[in-house]
Structure formats: C-alpha cells, structure tokens
Scaffold this motif. Structure first.
Motif, mmCIF file in Angstrom:
data_model
loop_
_atom_site.group_PDB
_atom_site.id
_atom_site.type_symbol
_atom_site.label_atom_id
_atom_site.label_comp_id
_atom_site.label_asym_id
_atom_site.label_seq_id
_atom_site.Cartn_x
_atom_site.Cartn_y
_atom_site.Cartn_z
ATOM 1 N N GLN A 184 0.843 -1.189 0.000
ATOM 2 C CA GLN A 184 0.000 0.000 0.000
ATOM 3 C C GLN A 184 0.880 1.243 0.000
ATOM 4 O O GLN A 184 1.990 1.226 0.508
ATOM 5 N N ARG A 185 0.344 2.302 -0.563
ATOM 6 C CA ARG A 185 1.068 3.573 -0.572
ATOM 7 C C ARG A 185 0.693 4.348 0.689
ATOM 8 O O ARG A 185 -0.471 4.507 1.027
ATOM 9 N N MET A 186 1.715 4.791 1.420
ATOM 10 C CA MET A 186 1.495 5.546 2.643
ATOM 11 C C MET A 186 2.099 6.941 2.497
ATOM 12 O O MET A 186 3.254 7.081 2.077
ATOM 13 N N ARG A 187 1.308 7.937 2.806
ATOM 14 C CA ARG A 187 1.795 9.319 2.725
ATOM 15 C C ARG A 187 2.792 9.582 3.844
ATOM 16 O O ARG A 187 2.614 9.129 4.964
ATOM 17 N N GLN A 188 3.823 10.337 3.517
ATOM 18 C CA GLN A 188 4.797 10.753 4.517
ATOM 19 C C GLN A 188 4.737 12.268 4.652
ATOM 20 O O GLN A 188 4.482 12.972 3.675
ATOM 21 N N THR A 189 4.947 12.740 5.877
ATOM 22 C CA THR A 189 4.929 14.180 6.118
ATOM 23 C C THR A 189 6.174 14.568 6.904
ATOM 24 O O THR A 189 6.803 13.737 7.564
ATOM 25 N N THR A 190 6.496 15.838 6.826
ATOM 26 C CA THR A 190 7.589 16.406 7.602
ATOM 27 C C THR A 190 7.023 17.562 8.407
ATOM 28 O O THR A 190 6.248 18.369 7.887
ATOM 29 N N SER A 191 7.418 17.630 9.668
ATOM 30 C CA SER A 191 6.949 18.708 10.539
ATOM 31 C C SER A 191 8.134 19.521 11.032
ATOM 32 O O SER A 191 9.194 18.987 11.327
#
Length: 185
Positions: free
Chosen positions: A119-126
């Motif tokens: 599955q494709r999982m979104r990644q984020t940066t904070s």
C-alpha cells in the motif's frame, strides 16, 4: 440534602443509554459455540514420540519455518508465499501433541492466514516549535500492511495435515530394513 437537578425522565433515558452501550460492548463476533466436532484436533494411533516427531516432519516437509518453543509438544511454524507482486500470504500453524498413554496420541492444530498488501502511505515532515508547527507532505512510500487475518476453519485443510502426519507415523512403525530399502529407491 440537595435534590438532583436532572428530571426523572432524563435519568431514565441516561440509564437506558448506559445499559445499551454496555450491552453493545459485551457482544463478541463468534463463529458458533464450542463443539466436539471442530476440525482442530485428531487422535492418531502411535506413541507420543512417534506422533510428535511426525508432526514436526509434516511441518518441515511443507516448508514451514519452525520457531523454538520452551514447552515440549508445542510446535509453531510459519510459511510465506506471494501470489502476486503486491500481495503476501502468511500461514501460521501452532500444534500441540500429547501422548494418551494407551497407544494413541492427540494432536491439536490451529492455522491462521494473514494477507498483507503493498500500500502507498503518505509521509509528512513537521517543523516548528509548540503550536507554531508546520506539517507538509513529503512524498509517499510503499509499505506492506495487513488487510485480512483469520483462523482457517476448513476441515479439508486440517484433514490433509492429519493424513500427512498419519503417513509419517506409519513410516515410523515400519521395520528398519523396509525403511532403508525405501530410501535407496
């Protein structure tokens, strides 16, 4: 003494709602009652040593990787296969073997099937400090996530396992010259 400010009809409604929530929380998803005809165990003719060794041979012969157990008579094995490039199937089997001390042994086995899908999982940066934190998308990654897990209940699956174990027990009972003749063929 101070009287409650909640009217009687409101108290009854709150009590009814609380009872309903407790009732919903206590319901379990079961696939039927306990029965003596479940496919998860079988009594097999043979000593405990011969039957338990045959269980181990059956698992190893089918490609299961065995985990070490601290409890004698308990074997746990895992086998993976990949029907396509985005799906992985894992089979977990746990067996318990016990000598009945009357020329038979009982074997219990439970199998679990787990499907995982790429599955494709979104990644984020904070970045930021305290409430002044900014989170932005940083791409995506492909991960293997479990999409389904269930205990196998098909009697044919277990019957084929028990038949394989019985075949190995029968080989254990043969006189030694027959075993050597079979191996040399």
């Amino acid at each position: 003494m101070r009287k409650s400010t909640i009217a009687f009809p409101c108290r009854v409604a709150l009590l009814t709602a609380a009872v309903a929530m407790v009732g919903c929380a206590s319901k379990h998803d079961t696939k039927g009652p306990f029965t003596g005809t479940a496919p998860f165990s079988k009594t097999i003719s043979g000593s405990g040593d011969a039957v338990c060794w045959s269980v181990k041979r059956a698992l190893l012969g089918q490609g299961y990787m065995l985990e070490r157990s601290t409890e004698s008579g308990v074997l746990t094995g895992t086998r993976d296969y990949q029907p396509d490039e985005k799906m992985n199937i894992t089979l977990h089997l746990q067996t318990t073997c016990a000598d009945n001390r009357n020329g038979t042994s009982i074997v219990f086995v439970t199998a679990e099937r787990e499907e995982s899908k790429l599955q494709r999982m979104r990644q984020t940066t904070s970045a930021g400090i305290g409430p002044a934190t900014l989170t932005v998308p940083a791409g995506s990654a492909k991960v293997l996530g479990v999409v389904r897990r269930e205990t196998i209940a098909d009697p044919n699956f277990y019957n084929s396992f028990f038949a394989l174990v019985e075949g190995f027990v029968a080989q254990e009972g043969r006189p030694q010259p027959e075993k050597h003749a079979e191996i040399s063929k």
